[in-house]
Design an enzyme around this catalytic site. Sequence first.
Site, PDB file in Angstrom:
ATOM      1  N   GLU A 132      24.953  40.966  25.895  1.00 36.78           N
ATOM      2  CA  GLU A 132      24.345  42.306  25.900  1.00 36.78           C
ATOM      3  C   GLU A 132      24.128  42.832  24.482  1.00 36.78           C
ATOM      4  OE1 GLU A 132      22.456  44.055  27.455  1.00 36.78           O
ATOM      5  OE2 GLU A 132      23.473  45.443  28.788  1.00 36.78           O
ATOM      6  N   THR A 183      15.756  49.214  26.866  1.00 33.04           N
ATOM      7  CA  THR A 183      16.727  49.498  25.812  1.00 33.04           C
ATOM      8  C   THR A 183      16.178  49.123  24.433  1.00 33.04           C
ATOM      9  OG1 THR A 183      18.559  49.220  27.342  1.00 33.04           O
ATOM     10  CG2 THR A 183      19.090  49.030  25.027  1.00 33.04           C
TER      11      THR A 183
HETATM   12  N1  HSE Z   1      24.814  51.864  23.606  1.00 34.21           N
HETATM   13  C1  HSE Z   1      23.573  51.362  24.115  1.00 34.21           C
HETATM   14  C2  HSE Z   1      22.440  52.162  23.540  1.00 34.21           C
HETATM   15  C3  HSE Z   1      23.597  51.457  25.611  1.00 34.21           C
HETATM   16  O1  HSE Z   1      22.566  53.378  23.519  1.00 34.21           O
HETATM   17  O2  HSE Z   1      21.461  51.590  23.086  1.00 34.21           O
HETATM   18  C4  HSE Z   1      22.322  50.989  26.257  1.00 34.21           C
HETATM   19  O3  HSE Z   1      22.371  49.679  26.630  1.00 34.21           O
END
Ligand code: HSE
Length: 309
Positions: A132, A183
């Site tokens: 991720e 994202t």
């Molecule tokens: N922390 C990550 C972001 C979470 O804000 O980009 C999203 O996957």
Amino acid sequence: MPKPLFSVRVRVPASSANLGPGFDCLGIALTLYDEWRVEGWPGDASLRIAVDGADGIPTDGRNLAYQAFRKVFQIHNRPLPALRMDLKSRIPVAGGLGSSSAAIVGGVVAANRALGDPMTRDQLLDIAAEFEGHPDNVAPALFGGFCAATYGEGKVHCVSWQSPALFRDLVAVVAIPYFELKTEKARAVLPKNVSRLDAVFNTGRAALLVAALLSKRYDLLGDAMGDRLHEPYRQKLIPGFSSAIAAAESAGAYGAALSGAGPTLLALAPRSKTTAVGEAMVAAFRDATVPARSEILELDLRGARVKGS
Ligand code: HSE
């Protein structure tokens, strides 16, 4: 009747990351679930993926759950059998509720069970976070509850809290706009550098947020969920963002923030105010011509759960 080599079912919760100031390190698990069934059959490494409930999820080798599953087999030098993977998708795709993390966690947990559980959950967390790129969704998806997770030397350090008492009068109200926000796009708008003032603003609030949640000082959440590292830059991608946050707080939420990279918003509210908070956020989005729906979710305290062998 032929039998599979293994048949594993994994249920993985949605997650909401950041909670305002905890960019890439804080997250909670929520009672909305994706469910994977993975079967291994004798034969070469063919793949068949079926998805129920969502469009746009790859059903070939690009599928994240498959890639994560394959990674665990590779680590153990085990050849992949013919795989059948079935997903019941309930977590909105590219919505800010951890759908890709749920897929990755589903893949690593299913593979681990298929191999007889050789890895601990902490080891699975390292693999999932590497996929991720940050641990704040995969940690709650694996462990449930409220998680603080960050990279140490070559591994993820994570503390998770699952006590029901902690969240007894804290309910998550999410407002989910009907559009997807990838994202990568929401990370691409972030600046490479930030000012010391903004860094101090966030570190103070992230610390306060953890302390406030653990000591049930919910009155502090409004301030503690403030952020200057990502929300100011991302709000231009989400029409209605500021007014929906303000509407949630006026309707009685303790605090509200962007859920992960968005576009979903998360409000933490007392049980008595959840309906009003959900309606207020949806109305604010509607005023900004953004159709949205709200859901009232509890905190999931168990994380990914597996059945089968
Ligand atoms: N922390 C990550 C972001 C979470 O804000 O980009 C999203 O996957």
